[in-house]
Enzyme design. Sequence first.
Site, PDB file in Angstrom:
ATOM      1  N   CYS A 161       0.802  -1.227   0.000  1.00 56.05           N
ATOM      2  CA  CYS A 161       0.000   0.000   0.000  1.00 56.05           C
ATOM      3  C   CYS A 161       0.833   1.274   0.000  1.00 56.05           C
ATOM      4  O   CYS A 161       0.271   2.370  -0.052  1.00 56.05           O
ATOM      5  CB  CYS A 161      -0.954  -0.011   1.185  1.00 56.05           C
ATOM      6  SG  CYS A 161      -2.086  -1.421   1.165  1.00 56.05           S
ATOM      7  N   HIS A 301      -2.348   8.071   6.323  1.00 55.62           N
ATOM      8  CA  HIS A 301      -2.651   6.792   5.676  1.00 55.62           C
ATOM      9  C   HIS A 301      -4.082   6.390   6.019  1.00 55.62           C
ATOM     10  O   HIS A 301      -4.835   5.954   5.157  1.00 55.62           O
ATOM     11  CB  HIS A 301      -1.651   5.735   6.146  1.00 55.62           C
ATOM     12  CG  HIS A 301      -1.746   4.437   5.424  1.00 55.62           C
ATOM     13  ND1 HIS A 301      -1.619   4.330   4.053  1.00 55.62           N
ATOM     14  CD2 HIS A 301      -1.956   3.170   5.880  1.00 55.62           C
ATOM     15  CE1 HIS A 301      -1.736   3.062   3.694  1.00 55.62           C
ATOM     16  NE2 HIS A 301      -1.952   2.343   4.781  1.00 55.62           N
ATOM     17  N   GLU A 312      -0.867   4.829  13.946  1.00 50.93           N
ATOM     18  CA  GLU A 312      -0.517   6.040  13.191  1.00 50.93           C
ATOM     19  C   GLU A 312      -0.697   7.268  14.065  1.00 50.93           C
ATOM     20  O   GLU A 312       0.113   8.201  14.016  1.00 50.93           O
ATOM     21  CB  GLU A 312      -1.359   6.148  11.922  1.00 50.93           C
ATOM     22  CG  GLU A 312      -0.930   7.317  11.044  1.00 50.93           C
ATOM     23  CD  GLU A 312      -1.556   7.323   9.666  1.00 50.93           C
ATOM     24  OE1 GLU A 312      -1.091   8.100   8.812  1.00 50.93           O
ATOM     25  OE2 GLU A 312      -2.513   6.553   9.424  1.00 50.93           O
ATOM     26  N   LYS A 331      -9.154   8.219   2.469  1.00 52.14           N
ATOM     27  CA  LYS A 331      -9.778   6.901   2.313  1.00 52.14           C
ATOM     28  C   LYS A 331     -11.199   6.878   2.860  1.00 52.14           C
ATOM     29  O   LYS A 331     -11.982   5.988   2.522  1.00 52.14           O
ATOM     30  CB  LYS A 331      -8.919   5.832   2.979  1.00 52.14           C
ATOM     31  CG  LYS A 331      -7.582   5.600   2.291  1.00 52.14           C
ATOM     32  CD  LYS A 331      -6.778   4.518   2.982  1.00 52.14           C
ATOM     33  CE  LYS A 331      -5.412   4.318   2.315  1.00 52.14           C
ATOM     34  NZ  LYS A 331      -4.511   5.469   2.528  1.00 52.14           N
ATOM     35  N   HIS A 336      -9.844   2.405  -0.089  1.00 50.63           N
ATOM     36  CA  HIS A 336      -8.406   2.095  -0.104  1.00 50.63           C
ATOM     37  C   HIS A 336      -8.034   1.462  -1.441  1.00 50.63           C
ATOM     38  O   HIS A 336      -8.404   0.317  -1.732  1.00 50.63           O
ATOM     39  CB  HIS A 336      -8.092   1.136   1.042  1.00 50.63           C
ATOM     40  CG  HIS A 336      -6.630   0.995   1.337  1.00 50.63           C
ATOM     41  ND1 HIS A 336      -5.640   1.535   0.538  1.00 50.63           N
ATOM     42  CD2 HIS A 336      -5.976   0.357   2.355  1.00 50.63           C
ATOM     43  CE1 HIS A 336      -4.451   1.233   1.050  1.00 50.63           C
ATOM     44  NE2 HIS A 336      -4.636   0.526   2.146  1.00 50.63           N
ATOM     45  N   PHE A 395       1.861  -3.552   4.371  1.00 46.19           N
ATOM     46  CA  PHE A 395       2.284  -4.877   4.795  1.00 46.19           C
ATOM     47  C   PHE A 395       3.786  -5.024   4.539  1.00 46.19           C
ATOM     48  O   PHE A 395       4.330  -4.460   3.583  1.00 46.19           O
ATOM     49  CB  PHE A 395       1.543  -5.954   4.005  1.00 46.19           C
ATOM     50  CG  PHE A 395       0.123  -6.187   4.456  1.00 46.19           C
ATOM     51  CD1 PHE A 395      -0.413  -5.520   5.532  1.00 46.19           C
ATOM     52  CD2 PHE A 395      -0.679  -7.093   3.782  1.00 46.19           C
ATOM     53  CE1 PHE A 395      -1.713  -5.737   5.949  1.00 46.19           C
ATOM     54  CE2 PHE A 395      -1.982  -7.325   4.187  1.00 46.19           C
ATOM     55  CZ  PHE A 395      -2.508  -6.643   5.272  1.00 46.19           C
TER      56      PHE A 395
END
Length: 407
Positions: A161, A301, A312, A331, A336, A395
């Site tokens: 991502c 994010h 975050e 998002k 996403h 990830f």
Amino acid sequence: MRPEVAVTGIGLVTPAGHTPQENWSELCRGRSLAATDPLLAGLPVDFSCQVTGLDAAAELGRSVTLRMDPFLRFALIAARRAVTDADADPRAWNGDRVGVVLGVGGNSLDTYPTVCGHLGTGAPTRVSPLTVPRSAPNMAAGEVAIDLGARGPNFTTSSACASGATAIGVARDLLRSGACDIVLAGGSESARSRMTAACFARMRALSRRREQPHLASRPFDAARDGFVLGEGAAVLVLERLSSARARGARVLALLRGYGATADAHHPIAPHPQGAGTVRAITAALEDAGCAPHDIGLVNAHGTSTPANDALEAVALRRVFGDHMPLVTASKGVIGHALGAAGAIQAAYTVLALRHARVPPVANFGSQEGDPELNIVAGAPRPLPKDAGISCSYAFGGQNAVLLFTAA
């Protein structure tokens, strides 16, 4: 001194629209675009944020459209529009000095179930000879280069991502090094596949609000329960500032800083103290010669998953403390888009700097239990300073942060 890098064009294809103006309008409305998705019918999670109203055949031609999976079509259309927005002419530029770097988190997972079905039924001759060129991640950059005559460095970044943000950071370095005069950089992805939806649902990463999909994506909200699948592409035209000025180009923003780190902690879980995230933000600040109090905007994010948003928030508090900028997270509106998300966020950060406003986070009501952030909710707010960061995490513990300033 290192040369300054300018953003001179933006191309966007997202659920919020197909132009920067349409995207900006939807962002400022602050409403989620998630809806039931017929492609995902019968699955535990059957809704997504979809690109609608895009006539790819009219723009690319029917034969080109048929041989491309969605992420390739999105990439090619976004790249064309970015070049037009930059007032650049591929017929006139020196293609040997034009690079393409696009981020793709995975590849076209709507193609492979069909291929596996043919193989599983003992019918290998039914596998299309176009399977590889229509689905390999590198083909996004390859197709853009073919279409626009860009013969310089050409490759795909794949950092899940964070892929789109990584691509923009790497493109900036190509310009600083002198390897290119222009780089088309960004990302493209379509997460709307049954395989993708089934995999993320099994991981419990997706929101389960099937009855109210428009309320599902809610970054940093106390009631968040997972992210919403999205799709789209964003491409930025990047040039050295001196070159852009020499050709009389409109400068949208400056790409001043880039920070990239790895958590080296866990395949899917972020570091519990946000250590890698903190280092990426700090690296971007140092690269740009900025201090925390110089930043007016964080485009977070903000996936809307319980653990990721909490960590975050921890990281942002550690970096900014009492100098917390305004925080938004796109998002909530568009879902996403995985490998394209960082590129789309980067484009939105540039638009925020251009308009001197920060769009609200969709579906945000209140924070509970997380470190307090200065989240924009309900309506846009004026941007108090002319610098903003766009944050992308992934990830594998991969982190990428871009820092832009107004032109």
